[in-house]
Design a protein around this motif. Structure first.
Motif, PDB file in Angstrom:
ATOM      1  N   ASP A 300       0.863  -1.185   0.000  1.00  0.00           N
ATOM      2  CA  ASP A 300       0.000   0.000   0.000  1.00  0.00           C
ATOM      3  C   ASP A 300       0.899   1.234   0.000  1.00  0.00           C
ATOM      4  OD1 ASP A 300      -1.732   2.130   0.534  1.00  0.00           O
ATOM      5  OD2 ASP A 300      -3.066   0.871   1.725  1.00  0.00           O
ATOM      6  N   PRO A 301       0.977   1.965  -1.109  1.00  0.00           N
ATOM      7  CA  PRO A 301       1.932   3.081  -1.212  1.00  0.00           C
ATOM      8  C   PRO A 301       1.581   4.258  -0.323  1.00  0.00           C
ATOM      9  CG  PRO A 301       0.486   3.067  -3.114  1.00  0.00           C
ATOM     10  CD  PRO A 301       0.163   1.819  -2.329  1.00  0.00           C
ATOM     11  N   ARG A 302       0.331   4.365   0.104  1.00  0.00           N
ATOM     12  CA  ARG A 302      -0.043   5.498   0.953  1.00  0.00           C
ATOM     13  C   ARG A 302       0.763   5.490   2.250  1.00  0.00           C
ATOM     14  NH1 ARG A 302      -6.388   4.118   0.730  1.00  0.00           N
ATOM     15  NH2 ARG A 302      -5.416   2.090   1.212  1.00  0.00           N
ATOM     16  N   TYR A 303       0.941   4.343   2.824  1.00  0.00           N
ATOM     17  CA  TYR A 303       1.703   4.242   4.071  1.00  0.00           C
ATOM     18  C   TYR A 303       3.193   4.403   3.825  1.00  0.00           C
ATOM     19  CZ  TYR A 303      -2.661   2.604   6.070  1.00  0.00           C
ATOM     20  OH  TYR A 303      -3.964   2.516   6.495  1.00  0.00           O
ATOM     21  N   LEU A 304       3.683   3.871   2.720  1.00  0.00           N
ATOM     22  CA  LEU A 304       5.114   4.013   2.427  1.00  0.00           C
ATOM     23  C   LEU A 304       5.487   5.480   2.238  1.00  0.00           C
ATOM     24  CD1 LEU A 304       7.853   2.728   1.807  1.00  0.00           C
ATOM     25  CD2 LEU A 304       7.170   2.632  -0.608  1.00  0.00           C
ATOM     26  N   VAL A 305       4.665   6.221   1.509  1.00  0.00           N
ATOM     27  CA  VAL A 305       4.975   7.631   1.249  1.00  0.00           C
ATOM     28  C   VAL A 305       4.895   8.454   2.534  1.00  0.00           C
ATOM     29  CG1 VAL A 305       4.227   9.692   0.014  1.00  0.00           C
ATOM     30  CG2 VAL A 305       4.258   7.491  -1.158  1.00  0.00           C
ATOM     31  N   LEU A 306       3.823   8.283   3.292  1.00  0.00           N
ATOM     32  CA  LEU A 306       3.646   9.088   4.501  1.00  0.00           C
ATOM     33  C   LEU A 306       4.679   8.735   5.567  1.00  0.00           C
ATOM     34  CD1 LEU A 306      -0.248   9.002   4.778  1.00  0.00           C
ATOM     35  CD2 LEU A 306       1.173  10.900   3.994  1.00  0.00           C
ATOM     36  N   LEU A 307       4.840   7.449   5.854  1.00  0.00           N
ATOM     37  CA  LEU A 307       5.780   7.041   6.902  1.00  0.00           C
ATOM     38  C   LEU A 307       7.222   7.262   6.461  1.00  0.00           C
ATOM     39  CD1 LEU A 307       4.025   3.743   8.037  1.00  0.00           C
ATOM     40  CD2 LEU A 307       3.978   5.968   9.172  1.00  0.00           C
TER      41      LEU A 307
END
Length: 573
Positions: A300-307
């Motif tokens: 899930d790229p949303r978590y990779l980008v934010l974190l």
């Protein structure tokens, strides 16, 4: 019905944010350490008409770019009240940050996730504490979050080229607010990693020429201030302007990062700051980390980008020796956004609720304990408030009853919330505390913290026709003076200021007075005849007449060493 419920939930959030963040607006003056400095610079912009080169007294102020001071001065022109104008940029910036976080959560996940993200951010202690202060950090957090918003609208919801360009432009505005605004662009790094790994939903679209036009928006934003400032400085032929240019472009940016000269902390400083300042959201981290890991394994790229961006910010500021808690504040909105999708499930857990209940109980005990102790017989911290802050027992008793009332309110919140909703008790307690701080704490502390009380006493003592000179002064003294005061430099050595002040006073000895910080009083001043003006901001101030001077004002090596140490302490504040 669903639309009506969504509207009610949104407006509840908006009204609570306005209440918590705006409580006390207009009830206090600027407080140290930074607020009087920026307000003074903004006020001098308005009175002098020179908006390009900020001044502090008679000296150029090159520590920070002028965006905050421009905002304060512009709002004063619009409103006409400094008590409102100096705090309003922080309030508007905080509301804007919450709006960006809410809308990102809504677009990346659901409306409910957006609400959870905004609530978590609103009651994060670090965010609310800074949002109620007139410092640069709330404004730079907004511009960085706005940049994050624009970049993420393109990277995860795009292509959206206008938002992509807006993200770069907002990062540029962040740079001319505080140099670290450029760090918003680090968001591209984890997005690029996800794209290269073939994760779904993330694309940079680097083959499109519009991708490469974005840096022009970044340069344009910086150039609105940078170009006229550089042209004017170089064209003036002034050595003072050239020194300003060198200091703000080099010493206060790259050199300050590479060779930090203040706020020295160990490399792990932020690992202790986040657990203590990002409460209560940070309390659920032990349960959030495994959940994040499962989502990263599902690509899930949303978590990779934010974190990934959050970790890059922490790493960037952990490298230099100089560290302050506000340095990583811009990462807090994205932390809350990454946490928000997990909160509905986490808050249903019994162990999470007990942690929230324990947090609220600790707050209740601390408030009750402090209030009862202050009422029960002059504890050490009450004497410290009286001596260092220059307040009287009436104020300390008022603070005691406020603490008791808030503690009782926290206990009642725990009782009525129930074991499954202790998080609501935490929110209620924090909301009551912040509102009381603004509506009651501001007026109680204002005279001693802002130097308004001191400067009013000085004005009454010397009379309306006297002239006032300031020696070893702080920004709040000049800002709160009831007349046009004379200064003898700000960054100059105090003994030099005192000598120049004595010479200025000798030209009209019956009419001119000096207000001198006690630590700058040299042996030439007769303390038996000089008058103690008062205590403000943990400093004692003396009124000196020409008849109080005995001989030449020359500092001994020990006095010079003492001054350097006091300057270092002021820097740490």
């Amino acid at each position: 019905m669903l639309k009506s419920r969504a509207s009610r939930e949104f407006w509840l959030l908006a009204l609570m944010a306005l209440l918590v963040l705006g409580a006390g607006l207009g009830l206090r003056d600027p407080w140290p350490s930074d607020e009087p400095r920026f307000a003074l610079v903004a006020k001098q912009m308005v009175t002098s008409g020179d908006w390009l080169f900020p001044h502090r007294g008679t000296e150029l102020y090159s520590d920070k770019p002028p965006m905050l001071m421009w905002s304060q001065a512009s709002l004063y022109r619009l409103i006409g009240d400094w008590r409102i104008a100096f705090l309003l940029p922080s309030l508007l910036a905080a509301l804007g940050t919450l709006a960006c976080v809410y809308d990102l959560g809504r677009r990346l996940w659901t409306r409910r996730v957006g609400l959870y993200a905004a609530w978590a951010l609103l009651f994060a202690v670090h965010f609310t504490f800074q949002a109620k202060k007139a410092q640069i950090d709330p404004l730079v957090v907004f511009f960085i979050t706005l940049a994050n918003y624009g970049l993420l609208r393109h990277l995860l919801c795009g292509p959206a080229w206008r938002w992509w360009w807006l993200g770069w432009f907002a990062a540029g505005l962040g740079v001319i607010t505080k140099g670290v605004g450029v760090l918003a662009l680090l968001m591209i790094a984890p997005a690029a990693v996800a794209s290269l790994l073939g994760w779904p939903r993330v694309r940079l679209h680097v083959r499109d020429v519009r991708f490469w036009l974005a840096p022009l928006a970044f340069v344009l934003a910086i150039g609105m201030w940078f170009v006229p400032m550089v042209l004017t400085a170089l064209g003036s032929g002034s050595a003072e302007y050239r020194a300003y240019l060198d200091d703000i472009l080099f010493r206060q940016t790259a050199k300050r990062y590479a060779q930090s000269w203040d706020h020295h902390q160990p490399w792990w400083y932020f690992l202790a700051t986040m657990p203590s300042m990002w409460l209560p959201a940070f309390l659920v981290l032990p349960w959030a980390v495994p959940a994040w890991w499962r989502r990263l394994r599902r690509r899930d790229p949303r978590y990779l980008v934010l974190l990934g961006w959050w970790l890059l910010i922490v790493l960037f500021f952990s490298i230099p020796h100089g560290k302050r808690d506000v340095y990583i504040l811009p990462a807090l909105p994205m932390f809350c956004l990454a946490l928000a999708p997990l909160l509905p499930g986490l808050l249903r857990r019994r162990d999470v609720q007990w942690v929230m209940g324990a947090f609220t109980a600790v707050l209740a005990l601390a408030l009750l304990g402090a209030g009862i102790a202050m009422l029960g017989g002059e504890p050490g911290f009450e004497r410290s408030l009286i001596i260092k802050r220059g307040i009287d027992t009436t104020v300390t008793r008022g603070l005691a009853w406020i603490g008791i009332a808030l503690g009782c309110g926290a206990v009642m919140s725990l009782v009525f919330s129930g074991r499954r909703r202790f998080h609501l008790a935490a929110i209620a307690t924090l909301a009551m505390a912040w509102v009381a701080y603004g509506l009651i704490g501001y007026p109680l502390f204002n005279d001693s913290s802002s130097a308004r009380g001191l400067m009013q006493q000085v004005g009454q003592r010397i009379g309306p026709d006297a002239e006032l000179g300031l020696v070893a002064w702080k920004e709040q003294n000049l800002l709160m003076a009831d007349r046009a005061a004379t200064t003898f430099g700000f960054n100059r050595r105090w003994d030099n200021q005192l000598r120049d002040g004595v010479q200025w006073q000798a030209q009209a000895p019956a009419q001119r007075w000096l207000l001198v910080q006690e630590d700058a009083l040299l042996g030439c001043v007769d303390r038996d005849s000089a008058a103690l003006a008062g205590v403000a901001n943990r400093r004692r101030w003396w009124l000196v007449q020409a008849s109080d001077i005995r001989g030449p004002c020359t500092a001994t090596p020990a006095e010079q060493k003492r001054e350097r140490e006091l300057h270092r302490i002021d820097g740490d504040e």
